[in-house]
Design an enzyme around this catalytic site. Structure first.
Site, short mmCIF file in Angstrom:
data_model
loop_
_atom_site.label_atom_id
_atom_site.label_comp_id
_atom_site.label_asym_id
_atom_site.label_seq_id
_atom_site.Cartn_x
_atom_site.Cartn_y
_atom_site.Cartn_z
CE1 TYR A 26 12.85 31.36 4.78
CE2 TYR A 26 12.36 29.36 4.59
CZ TYR A 26 11.93 31.02 3.42
OH TYR A 26 11.56 30.76 3.06
CE LYS A 63 -0.53 -0.05 4.88
NZ LYS A 63 -0.47 -0.74 6.18
C1 PLP Z 1 -0.77 -1.65 6.71
C2 PLP Z 1 -1.09 -2.78 7.21
C3 PLP Z 1 0.07 -4.10 7.06
C4 PLP Z 1 0.83 -4.02 7.42
O1 PLP Z 1 1.72 -3.88 8.02
P1 PLP Z 1 2.89 -3.15 9.08
O2 PLP Z 1 3.73 -2.67 10.15
O3 PLP Z 1 3.66 -2.29 8.36
O4 PLP Z 1 3.23 -4.36 9.06
C5 PLP Z 1 -1.41 -5.44 7.43
N1 PLP Z 1 -2.14 -5.51 7.47
C6 PLP Z 1 -2.75 -4.35 7.91
C7 PLP Z 1 -4.04 -4.54 7.71
C8 PLP Z 1 -2.29 -2.92 7.03
O5 PLP Z 1 -3.06 -1.75 7.11
#
Ligand code: PLP
Length: 406
Positions: free
Chosen positions: A272, A39
């Site tokens: 800044y 994702k």
């Molecule tokens: C993002 C996510 C993961 C992966 O999580 P990590 O902590 O990056 O391993 C797994 N399951 C779901 C439902 C997620 O949203």
């Protein structure tokens, strides 16, 4: 919009590290399949090249939060792996997902109705994973909604509209393996699975473990683990161990050249609001990456509290003064001989004491996940392969140095 390929700053992503991390995760969960979670543009690493590398490393599933991310994987030619997507609202393109053989999570009654409608329109059964909220307090069906929906799902399966493939959930405290909430969620999850199987569900996969649980909690690997951050080589539990402790290698290196170097007098402010004032005559350097590129403004530095770490000419220095939109400044020290064009590394593998995304997270008061996912779209992702001979031939791999537009 897109990355300007001639831009000097870049995020270099080593696909060999992603392959090797997936192999390590498989070794941590030998009885489970691996779903590489890709994702958010593969946590900022570039969706398709990263997903392709994860598959080459042995991932048989890919996880995408959003339906368009899942469809983009299929459109790019990733036909082999199963793909699950789980976060959508009413009116999402579920028919396209079913047609593309993308598995759909169901977390609410309305979602189930839309999945059935999509399956009928597509003329094929939708592959469904029922998500149960075992205590995270986020997405998923409550235990009572899960029990109430289950008979309708099994009827729809008998009708050929859906195939109930999985039951799954997500942990609230996976990064604190001893927290009592972990145990409570394990128990609630086992109960949901038992309820489904007792009702006649023939599940292909039961899945609960993210990266932290994959690495620290073998008792809940079930049939499938869903690591995200660890695929990219960052530790989900920095208080318990760094990447090397878990057999992981950070895949992304964020780097830029110095674009200006000049002498700067004692007692003079930098950037800044002059939050950093030089103590002695010195030499300062300009690095063309700022908060628009994802460098956290919270990692600004003062004379007392150095900002985010920068590796320059073999030494680790801190951001001096405010992080600006496009740039940061560094105090190179009296008599420094660094020159415009010299390489600055903001974070990378950490080899040889170099700075890491975890170091930036600590300075900015956040987690490494946010450091890598927030790298802005104008920073070119340059995909390299430090072990090109180790690639799996059957999987299409990007060429050795391939700039991917965000
Ligand atoms: C993002 C996510 C993961 C992966 O999580 P990590 O902590 O990056 O391993 C797994 N399951 C779901 C439902 C997620 O949203």
């Amino acid at each position: 919009m897109g990355a300007v390929s001639s831009y000097p700053a870049r995020a270099v992503v080593d696909l060999a590290a992603i392959r090797s991390n997936v192999r390590s995760l498989s070794a941590h969960a030998p009885s489970a399949q691996v779903m590489a979670v890709v994702k958010a543009d593969a946590y900022g690493h570039g969706l398709v090249p990263s997903a392709t590398a994860a598959v080459a490393g042995g991932a048989t599933w890919l996880g995408a939060a959003q339906v368009p991310e899942a469809l983009a994987l299929r459109a790019a030619g990733l036909a082999g792996p199963r793909i699950l997507t789980w976060l959508y609202g009413p009116g999402a393109p579920l028919r396209e997902a079913v047609e593309a053989d993308v598995d759909l999570s169901v977390s609410a009654h309305w979602a189930f109705e839309e999945v059935v409608t999509a399956a009928r329109a597509a003329g094929r059964a939708a592959r469904v994973h029922l998500k149960v909220d075992t205590g995270l307090g986020r997405n998923g069906l409550t235990a009572s909604d899960f029990a109430a929906l289950l008979p309708a799902v099994l009827r729809a399966e008998a009708d050929g509209a859906v195939r109930l493939v999985g039951v799954w959930s997500h942990l609230a405290f996976a990064d604190e393996p001893e927290h009592p909430a972990v145990r409570a969620q394990e128990v609630a999850f086992a109960e949901a699975v038992r309820l489904a199987e007792d009702a006649g569900a023939r599940l292909e996969v039961r899945h609960l473990a993210n990266s932290a649980a994959t690495l620290t909690n073998p008792s809940i690997h079930y049939d499938l683990v869903r690591p995200g951050i660890a695929v990219y080589g960052l530790s989900p539990v920095p208080q318990l161990g760094g990447p090397a402790d878990f057999g992981l290698v950070p895949a992304m290196t964020l780097e830029a050249p110095l674009v200006n170097v000049k002498e700067w007098p004692a007692g003079a402010g930098m950037s800044y609001a002059h939050q950093y004032v030089t103590e002695r005559d010195t030499v300062i350097g300009l690095v063309p990456l700022g908060y628009a590129d994802g460098v956290p403004r919270h990692a600004s530095g003062t004379a007392d509290a150095p900002g985010g770490p920068l590796l320059v000419g073999g030494r680790v220095l801190g951001v001096a003064g405010r992080v600006c939109m496009d740039q940061v400044v560094v105090d190179l020290g009296p008599g420094a001989t660094d020159r415009a064009g010299d390489r600055v590394e903001l974070f990378g593998t950490g080899a040889g004491g170099g700075p890491t995304a975890e170091d930036w997270a600590r300075v900015a008061g956040t987690i490494s996940y946010e450091i890598v996912t927030r790298i802005g779209p104008r920073v070119p992702r340059v995909h390299v392969d430090s072990e090109p001979d180790a690639r799996v031939d059957a999987v299409p791999s990007p060429s050795a140095e391939n700039e991917v537009r965000a």
